[in-house]
Design a protein around this motif. Structure first.
Motif, PDB file in Angstrom:
ATOM      1  N   ILE A  24     -32.050   0.576   4.731  1.00 50.48           N
ATOM      2  CA  ILE A  24     -31.717  -0.697   5.370  1.00 50.48           C
ATOM      3  C   ILE A  24     -30.379  -1.211   4.852  1.00 50.48           C
ATOM      4  O   ILE A  24     -29.528  -1.655   5.633  1.00 50.48           O
ATOM      5  CB  ILE A  24     -32.842  -1.722   5.134  1.00 50.48           C
ATOM      6  CG1 ILE A  24     -34.066  -1.344   5.960  1.00 50.48           C
ATOM      7  CG2 ILE A  24     -32.381  -3.135   5.467  1.00 50.48           C
ATOM      8  CD1 ILE A  24     -35.301  -2.148   5.638  1.00 50.48           C
ATOM      9  N   PHE A  28     -26.974  -1.672   6.999  1.00 50.44           N
ATOM     10  CA  PHE A  28     -26.305  -2.978   7.019  1.00 50.44           C
ATOM     11  C   PHE A  28     -24.834  -2.830   6.633  1.00 50.44           C
ATOM     12  O   PHE A  28     -23.953  -3.401   7.265  1.00 50.44           O
ATOM     13  CB  PHE A  28     -27.010  -3.945   6.072  1.00 50.44           C
ATOM     14  CG  PHE A  28     -26.329  -5.276   5.965  1.00 50.44           C
ATOM     15  CD1 PHE A  28     -26.473  -6.225   6.954  1.00 50.44           C
ATOM     16  CD2 PHE A  28     -25.537  -5.569   4.866  1.00 50.44           C
ATOM     17  CE1 PHE A  28     -25.832  -7.454   6.855  1.00 50.44           C
ATOM     18  CE2 PHE A  28     -24.897  -6.783   4.753  1.00 50.44           C
ATOM     19  CZ  PHE A  28     -25.045  -7.736   5.762  1.00 50.44           C
ATOM     20  N   ASP A  32     -23.168  -3.817  10.177  1.00 46.13           N
ATOM     21  CA  ASP A  32     -23.113  -5.257  10.389  1.00 46.13           C
ATOM     22  C   ASP A  32     -22.163  -5.951   9.425  1.00 46.13           C
ATOM     23  O   ASP A  32     -21.132  -6.462   9.828  1.00 46.13           O
ATOM     24  CB  ASP A  32     -24.526  -5.849  10.281  1.00 46.13           C
ATOM     25  CG  ASP A  32     -24.609  -7.271  10.779  1.00 46.13           C
ATOM     26  OD1 ASP A  32     -23.596  -7.788  11.260  1.00 46.13           O
ATOM     27  OD2 ASP A  32     -25.681  -7.868  10.689  1.00 46.13           O
ATOM     28  N   GLU A  34     -21.926  -8.759   8.306  1.00 40.75           N
ATOM     29  CA  GLU A  34     -21.639 -10.172   8.503  1.00 40.75           C
ATOM     30  C   GLU A  34     -22.881 -11.044   8.393  1.00 40.75           C
ATOM     31  O   GLU A  34     -22.839 -12.089   7.763  1.00 40.75           O
ATOM     32  CB  GLU A  34     -20.986 -10.397   9.868  1.00 40.75           C
ATOM     33  CG  GLU A  34     -19.579  -9.861   9.958  1.00 40.75           C
ATOM     34  CD  GLU A  34     -18.955 -10.136  11.302  1.00 40.75           C
ATOM     35  OE1 GLU A  34     -19.513 -10.935  12.071  1.00 40.75           O
ATOM     36  OE2 GLU A  34     -17.916  -9.525  11.584  1.00 40.75           O
ATOM     37  N   ASN A  35     -23.946 -10.637   9.005  1.00 39.99           N
ATOM     38  CA  ASN A  35     -25.135 -11.473   9.084  1.00 39.99           C
ATOM     39  C   ASN A  35     -26.099 -11.118   7.945  1.00 39.99           C
ATOM     40  O   ASN A  35     -26.952 -10.258   8.078  1.00 39.99           O
ATOM     41  CB  ASN A  35     -25.804 -11.285  10.443  1.00 39.99           C
ATOM     42  CG  ASN A  35     -26.833 -12.338  10.720  1.00 39.99           C
ATOM     43  OD1 ASN A  35     -27.085 -13.194   9.882  1.00 39.99           O
ATOM     44  ND2 ASN A  35     -27.437 -12.263  11.885  1.00 39.99           N
ATOM     45  N   CYS A  36     -25.953 -11.824   6.829  1.00 40.89           N
ATOM     46  CA  CYS A  36     -26.787 -11.541   5.656  1.00 40.89           C
ATOM     47  C   CYS A  36     -28.239 -11.929   5.880  1.00 40.89           C
ATOM     48  O   CYS A  36     -29.130 -11.394   5.230  1.00 40.89           O
ATOM     49  CB  CYS A  36     -26.241 -12.260   4.437  1.00 40.89           C
ATOM     50  SG  CYS A  36     -24.697 -11.553   3.858  1.00 40.89           S
ATOM     51  N   LEU A  37     -28.481 -12.840   6.818  1.00 40.10           N
ATOM     52  CA  LEU A  37     -29.849 -13.224   7.128  1.00 40.10           C
ATOM     53  C   LEU A  37     -30.626 -12.035   7.692  1.00 40.10           C
ATOM     54  O   LEU A  37     -31.809 -11.864   7.392  1.00 40.10           O
ATOM     55  CB  LEU A  37     -29.860 -14.397   8.113  1.00 40.10           C
ATOM     56  CG  LEU A  37     -31.211 -15.006   8.428  1.00 40.10           C
ATOM     57  CD1 LEU A  37     -31.869 -15.539   7.153  1.00 40.10           C
ATOM     58  CD2 LEU A  37     -31.068 -16.101   9.449  1.00 40.10           C
ATOM     59  N   THR A  38     -29.973 -11.208   8.462  1.00 44.75           N
ATOM     60  CA  THR A  38     -30.616 -10.005   8.996  1.00 44.75           C
ATOM     61  C   THR A  38     -31.006  -9.056   7.874  1.00 44.75           C
ATOM     62  O   THR A  38     -32.094  -8.487   7.889  1.00 44.75           O
ATOM     63  CB  THR A  38     -29.661  -9.288   9.968  1.00 44.75           C
ATOM     64  OG1 THR A  38     -29.281 -10.197  10.991  1.00 44.75           O
ATOM     65  CG2 THR A  38     -30.309  -8.069  10.577  1.00 44.75           C
ATOM     66  N   LEU A  39     -30.133  -8.902   6.901  1.00 48.51           N
ATOM     67  CA  LEU A  39     -30.433  -8.040   5.756  1.00 48.51           C
ATOM     68  C   LEU A  39     -31.626  -8.577   4.981  1.00 48.51           C
ATOM     69  O   LEU A  39     -32.549  -7.826   4.648  1.00 48.51           O
ATOM     70  CB  LEU A  39     -29.214  -7.922   4.841  1.00 48.51           C
ATOM     71  CG  LEU A  39     -29.428  -7.140   3.545  1.00 48.51           C
ATOM     72  CD1 LEU A  39     -29.784  -5.695   3.848  1.00 48.51           C
ATOM     73  CD2 LEU A  39     -28.199  -7.233   2.667  1.00 48.51           C
ATOM     74  N   ARG A  40     -31.628  -9.869   4.716  1.00 47.56           N
ATOM     75  CA  ARG A  40     -32.742 -10.469   3.977  1.00 47.56           C
ATOM     76  C   ARG A  40     -34.060 -10.319   4.727  1.00 47.56           C
ATOM     77  O   ARG A  40     -35.083  -9.973   4.134  1.00 47.56           O
ATOM     78  CB  ARG A  40     -32.471 -11.941   3.722  1.00 47.56           C
ATOM     79  CG  ARG A  40     -31.376 -12.182   2.747  1.00 47.56           C
ATOM     80  CD  ARG A  40     -31.138 -13.652   2.554  1.00 47.56           C
ATOM     81  NE  ARG A  40     -29.895 -13.859   1.846  1.00 47.56           N
ATOM     82  CZ  ARG A  40     -29.238 -14.984   1.828  1.00 47.56           C
ATOM     83  NH1 ARG A  40     -29.693 -16.031   2.481  1.00 47.56           N
ATOM     84  NH2 ARG A  40     -28.118 -15.099   1.153  1.00 47.56           N
ATOM     85  N   ALA A  41     -34.031 -10.569   6.023  1.00 47.87           N
ATOM     86  CA  ALA A  41     -35.250 -10.457   6.823  1.00 47.87           C
ATOM     87  C   ALA A  41     -35.763  -9.018   6.850  1.00 47.87           C
ATOM     88  O   ALA A  41     -36.970  -8.784   6.774  1.00 47.87           O
ATOM     89  CB  ALA A  41     -34.996 -10.950   8.238  1.00 47.87           C
ATOM     90  N   SER A  42     -34.871  -8.075   6.925  1.00 49.15           N
ATOM     91  CA  SER A  42     -35.275  -6.670   6.943  1.00 49.15           C
ATOM     92  C   SER A  42     -35.884  -6.245   5.610  1.00 49.15           C
ATOM     93  O   SER A  42     -36.882  -5.520   5.574  1.00 49.15           O
ATOM     94  CB  SER A  42     -34.077  -5.785   7.269  1.00 49.15           C
ATOM     95  OG  SER A  42     -33.588  -6.071   8.547  1.00 49.15           O
TER      96      SER A  42
END
Length: 59
Positions: A24, A28, A32, A34-42
């Motif tokens: 993951i 990332f 990506d 840019e969107n750290c929220l996506t990394l955290r959610a994953s």
């Protein structure tokens, strides 16, 4: 607390979680960045899956 986690999961399960989290993070970093929220959610999602697979209520 680390001993509780390592005692609860087998080495194979910890390896599976680590490999999934690493993939993951690599995806990332490659796409990506840019969107750290996506990394955290994953990462939360992969951790939740490993807990749910063991039937732990924290999942």
């Amino acid at each position: 607390m680390l001993k509780k986690v390592t005692g609860y999961f087998s080495k194979g399960e910890l390896l599976l979680w680590a490999a999934s989290a690493l993939l993951i993070v690599i995806a990332f970093a490659a796409f990506d960045r840019e969107n750290c929220l996506t990394l955290r959610a994953s990462l939360i999602g992969v951790t939740s899956l490993i807990f749910n697979a063991k039937g732990h209520p924290a999942g």
